[in-house]
Design an enzyme around this catalytic site. Sequence first.
Site, PDB file in Angstrom:
ATOM      1  N   HIS A 160       0.785  -1.129  -0.044  1.00 38.59           N
ATOM      2  CA  HIS A 160      -0.368   0.165  -0.228  1.00 38.59           C
ATOM      3  C   HIS A 160       0.654   1.022  -0.145  1.00 38.59           C
ATOM      4  O   HIS A 160       1.732   1.158   1.066  1.00 38.59           O
ATOM      5  CB  HIS A 160      -0.580  -0.090   1.379  1.00 38.59           C
ATOM      6  CG  HIS A 160      -2.144  -0.473   1.291  1.00 38.59           C
ATOM      7  ND1 HIS A 160      -1.958  -1.733   2.807  1.00 38.59           N
ATOM      8  CD2 HIS A 160      -2.712  -1.082   0.505  1.00 38.59           C
ATOM      9  CE1 HIS A 160      -3.398  -2.721   1.915  1.00 38.59           C
ATOM     10  NE2 HIS A 160      -3.626  -2.420   1.053  1.00 38.59           N
ATOM     11  N   CYS A 247      -2.273  -0.197  10.033  1.00 40.18           N
ATOM     12  CA  CYS A 247      -4.065  -0.569   9.393  1.00 40.18           C
ATOM     13  C   CYS A 247      -4.579  -2.009  10.673  1.00 40.18           C
ATOM     14  O   CYS A 247      -5.674  -2.434  10.766  1.00 40.18           O
ATOM     15  CB  CYS A 247      -2.875  -2.198   8.389  1.00 40.18           C
ATOM     16  SG  CYS A 247      -2.085  -3.040   8.988  1.00 40.18           S
TER      17      CYS A 247
HETATM   18  C1  CIR Z   1      -3.901  -7.827   3.567  1.00 42.32           C
HETATM   19  O1  CIR Z   1      -3.013  -8.267   2.502  1.00 42.32           O
HETATM   20  O2  CIR Z   1      -4.714  -7.433   2.960  1.00 42.32           O
HETATM   21  C2  CIR Z   1      -3.371  -8.407   5.027  1.00 42.32           C
HETATM   22  N1  CIR Z   1      -2.417  -9.444   5.002  1.00 42.32           N
HETATM   23  C3  CIR Z   1      -3.121  -6.872   5.818  1.00 42.32           C
HETATM   24  C4  CIR Z   1      -3.228  -5.556   5.058  1.00 42.32           C
HETATM   25  C5  CIR Z   1      -2.095  -4.202   6.308  1.00 42.32           C
HETATM   26  N2  CIR Z   1      -3.000  -3.261   5.710  1.00 42.32           N
HETATM   27  C6  CIR Z   1      -2.664  -2.279   5.544  1.00 42.32           C
HETATM   28  O3  CIR Z   1      -0.967  -2.234   5.659  1.00 42.32           O
HETATM   29  N3  CIR Z   1      -3.683  -0.792   5.659  1.00 42.32           N
END
Ligand code: CIR
Length: 260
Positions: A160, A247
């Site tokens: 991201h 997140c």
């Molecule tokens: C994903 O791949 O969607 C999750 N394993 C990790 C998401 C992390 N999100 C973020 O940093 N905003």
Amino acid sequence: MRIAITRDVGSSLSGCELSFVPRQAIDVELAMAQHRDYRRALASLGCRVLELPAEPTMPDAVFVEDVALVLDEIAVITRPGAETRRAETASIAGIVSGYRPLRTIEAPATLDGGDVLRVGRTLYVGQSTRTNPDGIAQLQALVADHGYQVQAVAIRDCLHLKSAATLVASGTLLLQPEWVDAAVFTGLDIIKVDPGEQHAANALRVGDGVLYPACFPYTKRRLQAAGIAVTEVDVSELQKAEGAVTCCSLVFRDQVPVAA
Ligand code: CIR
């Protein structure tokens, strides 16, 4: 008062999506303990922490940042780029609707909240594997009436935009130059991560300080040298799920002060 929406780590965390990091064994009990410490740290920084129950069938549901964007005027419920994550939005929409009028991103658009970096009235949006051009266009249409500009940002080799750059103080970004070009952010001061700490650009700004992973001591010194107060948390097991500190929460003011 600042609200922080969080969700318990689910026992299915090891089944998470992974894109740019290799799969490693996750100690889920430890992840749960680290997440409890993360919540305590948010509370110590003045947040009222809301604790949603885990979604047992949704391994990534602890990463609530990706399913909503809470602005002062509205909240945007996203349509996550990973199909496995789309059902995560329902319960978050229910909570967020108590604080802001809701807007939604609709198919075929996709948008992950982790791609949206707000700096004042500019929303920088990462052109990632999760956020598509329709998602950026829909966001732009939803926020234009509220005085926000949307600026698409190219990123590489990371999940991201906020893996690559986060706001750590007014007008100052912490940035990983391997993943995003600093020149995109005209007018902002840039602190670069220590070259040995690849994943160190994700910090969660709360008030005048940041919540920050304990495993990046060299970049931490750079933040402190810039006068930024750092509260450390150990999030090693959440990092194995490609998560970090932004997140795991949605932080916003419950009531937005009206400008004089
Ligand atoms: C994903 O791949 O969607 C999750 N394993 C990790 C998401 C992390 N999100 C973020 O940093 N905003």
